[in-house]
Design a protein around this motif. Structure first.
Motif, mmCIF file in Angstrom:
data_model
loop_
_atom_site.group_PDB
_atom_site.id
_atom_site.type_symbol
_atom_site.label_atom_id
_atom_site.label_comp_id
_atom_site.label_asym_id
_atom_site.label_seq_id
_atom_site.Cartn_x
_atom_site.Cartn_y
_atom_site.Cartn_z
ATOM 1 N N GLN A 96 -12.657 13.191 -13.014
ATOM 2 C CA GLN A 96 -13.753 12.504 -12.332
ATOM 3 C C GLN A 96 -14.091 13.176 -11.019
ATOM 4 O OE1 GLN A 96 -11.456 8.951 -12.186
ATOM 5 N NE2 GLN A 96 -12.727 7.918 -13.725
ATOM 6 N N VAL A 97 -15.286 12.857 -10.539
ATOM 7 C CA VAL A 97 -15.623 13.210 -9.168
ATOM 8 C C VAL A 97 -15.144 12.038 -8.327
ATOM 9 C CG1 VAL A 97 -17.465 13.591 -7.512
ATOM 10 C CG2 VAL A 97 -17.641 14.541 -9.825
ATOM 11 N N LYS A 98 -14.257 12.303 -7.392
ATOM 12 C CA LYS A 98 -13.766 11.230 -6.541
ATOM 13 C C LYS A 98 -14.084 11.582 -5.096
ATOM 14 C CE LYS A 98 -11.258 7.598 -5.474
ATOM 15 N NZ LYS A 98 -11.525 6.248 -5.988
ATOM 16 N N ASN A 99 -14.813 10.705 -4.440
ATOM 17 C CA ASN A 99 -15.129 10.931 -3.035
ATOM 18 C C ASN A 99 -14.080 10.249 -2.166
ATOM 19 O OD1 ASN A 99 -16.188 11.178 -0.493
ATOM 20 N ND2 ASN A 99 -17.906 9.788 -0.832
ATOM 21 N N MET A 100 -13.288 11.042 -1.478
ATOM 22 C CA MET A 100 -12.271 10.452 -0.596
ATOM 23 C C MET A 100 -12.626 10.673 0.868
ATOM 24 S SD MET A 100 -8.836 11.066 -2.715
ATOM 25 C CE MET A 100 -7.987 9.704 -1.944
ATOM 26 N N ARG A 117 -2.514 13.241 -14.506
ATOM 27 C CA ARG A 117 -1.521 12.404 -15.197
ATOM 28 C C ARG A 117 -2.206 11.515 -16.238
ATOM 29 N NH1 ARG A 117 0.670 7.253 -12.000
ATOM 30 N NH2 ARG A 117 -1.390 6.562 -12.691
ATOM 31 N N PRO A 150 -7.781 2.904 -11.920
ATOM 32 C CA PRO A 150 -8.697 3.778 -11.198
ATOM 33 C C PRO A 150 -9.967 3.012 -10.828
ATOM 34 C CG PRO A 150 -8.536 4.436 -13.510
ATOM 35 C CD PRO A 150 -7.525 3.366 -13.289
ATOM 36 N N GLY A 151 -10.368 3.124 -9.568
ATOM 37 C CA GLY A 151 -11.579 2.411 -9.135
ATOM 38 C C GLY A 151 -12.794 3.107 -9.709
ATOM 39 N N ALA A 152 -13.924 2.848 -9.064
ATOM 40 C CA ALA A 152 -15.143 3.536 -9.485
ATOM 41 C C ALA A 152 -14.941 5.034 -9.320
ATOM 42 C CB ALA A 152 -16.309 3.064 -8.624
ATOM 43 N N ASP A 153 -15.744 5.802 -10.016
ATOM 44 C CA ASP A 153 -15.574 7.256 -9.936
ATOM 45 C C ASP A 153 -15.831 7.808 -8.547
ATOM 46 O OD1 ASP A 153 -15.018 7.107 -12.485
ATOM 47 O OD2 ASP A 153 -16.681 8.293 -13.257
ATOM 48 N N ARG A 154 -16.555 7.061 -7.767
ATOM 49 C CA ARG A 154 -16.925 7.635 -6.475
ATOM 50 C C ARG A 154 -16.474 6.743 -5.357
ATOM 51 N NH1 ARG A 154 -20.278 9.062 -10.266
ATOM 52 N NH2 ARG A 154 -21.250 7.024 -10.281
ATOM 53 N N ASN A 191 -5.161 2.780 0.050
ATOM 54 C CA ASN A 191 -5.377 1.639 -0.843
ATOM 55 C C ASN A 191 -5.877 2.080 -2.207
ATOM 56 O OD1 ASN A 191 -4.632 -0.846 0.213
ATOM 57 N ND2 ASN A 191 -6.324 -0.778 1.684
ATOM 58 N N GLU A 192 -6.849 2.989 -2.173
ATOM 59 C CA GLU A 192 -7.394 3.541 -3.426
ATOM 60 C C GLU A 192 -6.286 4.153 -4.269
ATOM 61 O OE1 GLU A 192 -10.982 4.269 -4.854
ATOM 62 O OE2 GLU A 192 -10.663 2.364 -3.827
ATOM 63 N N LEU A 193 -5.460 4.969 -3.609
ATOM 64 C CA LEU A 193 -4.408 5.681 -4.328
ATOM 65 C C LEU A 193 -3.415 4.683 -4.934
ATOM 66 C CD1 LEU A 193 -3.865 8.678 -1.903
ATOM 67 C CD2 LEU A 193 -4.856 8.785 -4.197
ATOM 68 N N ARG A 240 -7.775 12.216 -16.688
ATOM 69 C CA ARG A 240 -9.154 11.958 -16.232
ATOM 70 C C ARG A 240 -9.724 13.225 -15.591
ATOM 71 N NH1 ARG A 240 -8.994 8.177 -11.970
ATOM 72 N NH2 ARG A 240 -6.724 8.314 -11.815
ATOM 73 N N TRP A 243 -8.236 3.006 3.754
ATOM 74 C CA TRP A 243 -8.993 2.875 2.498
ATOM 75 C C TRP A 243 -8.445 3.853 1.447
ATOM 76 C CZ3 TRP A 243 -11.679 6.575 -0.178
ATOM 77 C CH2 TRP A 243 -12.479 6.115 -1.246
ATOM 78 N N MET A 244 -8.214 5.090 1.911
ATOM 79 C CA MET A 244 -7.746 6.144 1.018
ATOM 80 C C MET A 244 -6.427 5.748 0.345
ATOM 81 S SD MET A 244 -8.203 9.941 2.597
ATOM 82 C CE MET A 244 -6.679 9.883 3.485
ATOM 83 N N LEU A 247 -2.824 12.301 -9.908
ATOM 84 C CA LEU A 247 -2.999 11.052 -10.660
ATOM 85 C C LEU A 247 -4.016 11.233 -11.788
ATOM 86 C CD1 LEU A 247 -3.051 8.402 -7.765
ATOM 87 C CD2 LEU A 247 -1.219 8.777 -9.431
ATOM 88 N N GLY A 294 -2.464 2.417 -12.248
ATOM 89 C CA GLY A 294 -3.283 2.504 -13.461
ATOM 90 C C GLY A 294 -4.595 1.748 -13.389
ATOM 91 N N GLU A 315 -4.810 3.312 -8.065
ATOM 92 C CA GLU A 315 -4.773 4.296 -9.152
ATOM 93 C C GLU A 315 -3.357 4.531 -9.664
ATOM 94 O OE1 GLU A 315 -7.251 7.862 -8.975
ATOM 95 O OE2 GLU A 315 -8.157 6.952 -7.198
ATOM 96 N N MET A 325 0.843 -1.199 0.000
ATOM 97 C CA MET A 325 0.000 0.000 0.000
ATOM 98 C C MET A 325 0.880 1.252 0.000
ATOM 99 S SD MET A 325 -2.964 1.002 2.699
ATOM 100 C CE MET A 325 -1.832 1.475 3.986
ATOM 101 N N VAL A 326 0.446 2.256 -0.693
ATOM 102 C CA VAL A 326 1.194 3.509 -0.725
ATOM 103 C C VAL A 326 1.151 4.145 0.670
ATOM 104 C CG1 VAL A 326 -0.793 4.831 -1.534
ATOM 105 C CG2 VAL A 326 1.482 5.704 -1.937
#
Lengths: 325, 348, 79
Positions: free
Chosen positions: B232-236, B227, C75-79, C65-67, B230, C62-63, B224, C73, C70, B1-2
């Protein structure tokens, strides 16, 4: 009994107030003479200061206005490296103030004065129109134990110690006003024993300040300005209890700018920092003391944040009011 | 994981094209400063602050009206602490108190019920400012006013909605590459509210939480997306924000309020950017609709450019000279959450 | 723009709940949400505006992991 304007007349009612409340509780040979001025024995040079107290509510968890009125003045003396010796107390009472409340306040003042090792040797009472509020002014003298302690005396390489957790007094007062329940009590305390501990440990203290209104952020800016240096603090070293963190997050407040009444900073030579910290931590009022930062070349106050970033710390503007946005 | 360290390292070493990211929430602005985020990222990533402080975009004539009400016999203004220092043309509420005005600071609009019930002879006016996060709470307050049949509690509204303002910025400002979308407004309106904007203007919208890590992660997410080309709307901020928002809160808003055009201090009129009481509830309005919004910014003040992200506060000629928190010339300096106020406090 | 803070529901009385924020208890209006005892709600200006679905530590995991996804290369769901 409600105090009315006749109690400020200088006549019979005034003397009954003096006898039944002030002489009864402050009782000491100098005051009991009831002269126009107290005649005092002191050694060497003195520090002399005054402060007024106007807190709402008058009573709060951890103290009342009387405790504040004694601590505020003895702490100002202690910060100059002086042993507090004598206080005077001036009361301005609004008509409608309750004599039992006043008596409780006077009793607390006596208890706090005893702990701080001072006597209240002169006093004055006035009654004005109003809605029963009570205001107190105290002045005090102390004997200088160590010369040269000054806000302008910080040197590059010095370390800054903070005697304990931030924000407790402010939060205790505001919890009452905002209806938030917690166990936060005001930290109101006389701090001379802490100062004495540092001096007895042979610490070459350069500067001391009690961290009251305006909070730590404001006090550190005063240090940086007066000593023409930069103060650098580490966010991770700042002692803040979990309860205060929670309280601040509810109201959008910042512990850096909250008032304390029993906290001080001491600026000491870097090589004596650990020894000074141990001396502070031996005292109950310094149990949570921390070394929070250093004096550097430059100007202003900088904080190394928990994430490792760097930012400026400014003084408080206006009042620290609860925010929602 | 990053890891956070990796993210910070990459953000610090970023050496591509200059990127401009706008955050539109005062609490984000504040968090960016408190965590020293700018010092942790490359100077090529520019963080700029949009109109995210409800207090700063509240017109000075609105403050004038509050001041006037506070000084009116048997009237009392109730407000959040945020509004106390904001200057109108006749001074601030703090100054009104010094002139004998009655003003009380409350933590919740719902606390005004107690005040009004305990003192039926006083006409209470709540300074109802805020974005969509706060508006449903005014709806709950109106529920109670109706239930208790209180006639001595009214609202003076200056309620803004965020998406029309974002649209205005996207339409008028070409230099912004991406947006950090407000966290707590999104709790109410849902992350889907930004879909149309992301699509139409081709820009990433990232909904972020308020911790330093959240903000760094959001900036990294934007990098990202850019890069990969994209938008997109991203909910973090998934613990609190859903796609559709809080339907109950939205229905409370719809019950009492309707959309209208509004004046944003420092920007001007933005269509459909505000919520006012519906005509059925006009009796609870303390005169919001009678406020004449015609004002110009003080001479030399560049708050408009600051709010729209054209310049940073330090580029305004008044910043730190004649305009400071103690003597604020422009709206962005008046509030703790105002862009200039935050920059001033963290200068150096 | 909007200060809000998570707190744990420790008591429910009709439209109100007692909520604990790091040992500070305050009364919160819960008409905009349906929390259960023990839930964490987000409090803004005396009202719960949301029931939180994750705790802060989970969210950060979670955050990242998502990153990670991405970065590589995906990218998960848009939301």
């Amino acid at each position: 009994m409600k105090i009315d304007l006749s109690y400020g007349s200088g006549g019979k009612q005034t003397s009954s107030l003096i006898n039944d409340i002030f002489l009864k509780h402050f009782d000491n040979p100098v005051l009991n003479r009831l002269e126009d001025a107290a005649v005092l024995d002191v050694q060497g040079r003195i520090a002399y200061t005054t402060d007024s107290f106007v807190v709402t509510p008058l009573f709060f968890k951890g103290g009342n206005i009387g405790k504040l009125a004694v601590c505020g003045t003895v702490n100002d003396l202690a910060m100059m490296g002086a042993r507090p010796r004598y206080l005077t107390a001036g009361f301005i009472l609004e008509a409608g103030a309750d004599s039992q409340v006043l008596e409780q306040i006077a009793q607390t003042m006596r208890e706090t004065a005893d702990e701080a090792g001072v006597q209240i040797v002169a006093g004055d009472t006035k009654v004005v129109e109003g809605s029963g509020n009570i205001y107190i002014n105290t002045s005090g003298v102390g004997e200088i134990l160590k010369e040269g302690i000054s806000i302008a005396n910080c040197q590059e390489g010095d370390c800054i110690l903070l005697s304990g957790n931030l924000g407790e007094h402010h939060a205790a007062i505001m919890s009452e006003r905002m209806g938030i329940e917690n166990n936060i009590a005001s930290d109101c305390a006389p701090l001379f024993s802490l100062v004495e501990g540092l001096l007895e440990a042979g610490i070459d203290v350069h500067c001391m300040r009690d961290v009251t209104r305006g909070g730590l952020g404001t006090v550190l800016n005063e240090v940086a300005d007066s000593s023409a240096c930069q103060v650098e603090i580490r966010e991770t070293s700042l002692p803040v209890s979990k309860e205060i963190q929670g309280f601040c997050s509810i109201l959008g407040l910042d512990p850096l700018y909250m008032a304390n009444e029993g906290k001080m900073i001491a600026v000491v030579p870097g090589e004596q920092a650990e020894q000074a910290l141990a001396a502070m931590q031996r005292n109950p009022y310094g149990a949570y003391a921390q070394i929070i930062g250093r004096i550097e070349k430059g100007a202003g106050v900088r904080m190394i944040t928990a994430l490792g970033g760097s930012r400026a710390v400014d003084i408080l503007y206006g009042e620290g009011l609860p925010r929602i946005c | 994981m990053v890891t956070l360290e990796q993210i910070v390292k990459e953000l610090k070493e970023y050496d591509g094209e200059e990127i401009k990211i706008m955050e539109v929430c005062g609490t984000h602005t504040s968090s960016i400063f408190k965590n020293g985020i700018r010092s942790l990222i490359s100077p090529k990533i520019k963080l700029i602050s949009g109109p995210g402080c409800p207090v700063c975009v509240t017109p000075s004539v609105y403050v004038d009206k509050l001041v006037e009400l506070s000084l009116k016999p048997s009237h009392c203004v109730l407000t959040f602490g945020d509004m106390m220092k904001v200057k109108g043309n006749q001074g601030s509420l703090t100054e009104a108190v010094a002139k004998g005005g009655r003003v009380r600071v409350l933590y919740s609009p719902l606390d005004s019920l107690t005040a009004a019930q305990e003192d039926p002879d006083t006409q209470y006016v709540f300074a109802a400012v805020g974005f969509e996060t706060t508006t449903p709470i005014y709806g709950l307050l109106l529920d109670e006013i109706l239930k208790k049949n209180l006639s001595n509690l009214k609202l003076l509204t200056s309620l803004k909605t965020i998406t029309p303002a974002l649209e205005y910025i996207c339409e008028n400002e070409k230099g912004i590459d991406a947006f950090i979308a407000p966290g707590h407004v999104s709790v109410i309106i849902g992350s889907q509210s930004y879909e149309a904007l992301a699509e139409k203007y081709g820009k990433p919208f990232v909904v972020a939480g308020f911790g330093g890590e959240h903000i760094l992660a959001a900036i990294y997410e934007i990098l990202l997306q850019l890069r990969d080309g994209r938008h997109q709307v991203k909910n973090m901020y998934v613990s609190a924000v859903s796609q559709e928002g809080n339907p109950q809160a939205l229905s409370v808003i719809n019950q009492y309020f309707e959309t209208k055009e509004d004046f944003w201090r420092g920007i001007g009129v933005i269509p459909q950017s505000s919520l006012g009481l519906k005509s059925a509830y006009q009796q609870f309005d303390a005169g919001s609709s009678f406020i004449e919004y015609r004002e110009e910014l003080p001479k030399g003040c560049r708050c408009t450019d600051v709010i729209l992200g054209r310049i940073t506060p330090v580029e305004c000629p008044l910043f730190g000279g004649s305009c400071t928190p103690l003597n604020a010339v422009g709206p962005c300096m008046v509030s703790t959450e105002g862009v200039c106020g935050i920059w001033y406090k963290n200068r150096g | 723009m909007c200060v809000a803070v998570p707190g744990k529901v420790i008591e429910i009385n009709g439209p109100k709940a007692k909520v604990d924020v790091m040992n500070n208890t305050c009364d919160v209006d819960i008409r905009l949400v349906q929390p259960k005892l023990g839930d964490y709600v987000l409090i803004h200006a005396g009202c719960a505006i949301d029931v939180l679905s994750k705790d802060a530590a989970e969210e950060i995991l979670w955050m990242f992991n998502e990153l990670e996804e991405e970065m590589n290369g995906h990218p998960g769901a848009d939301r």
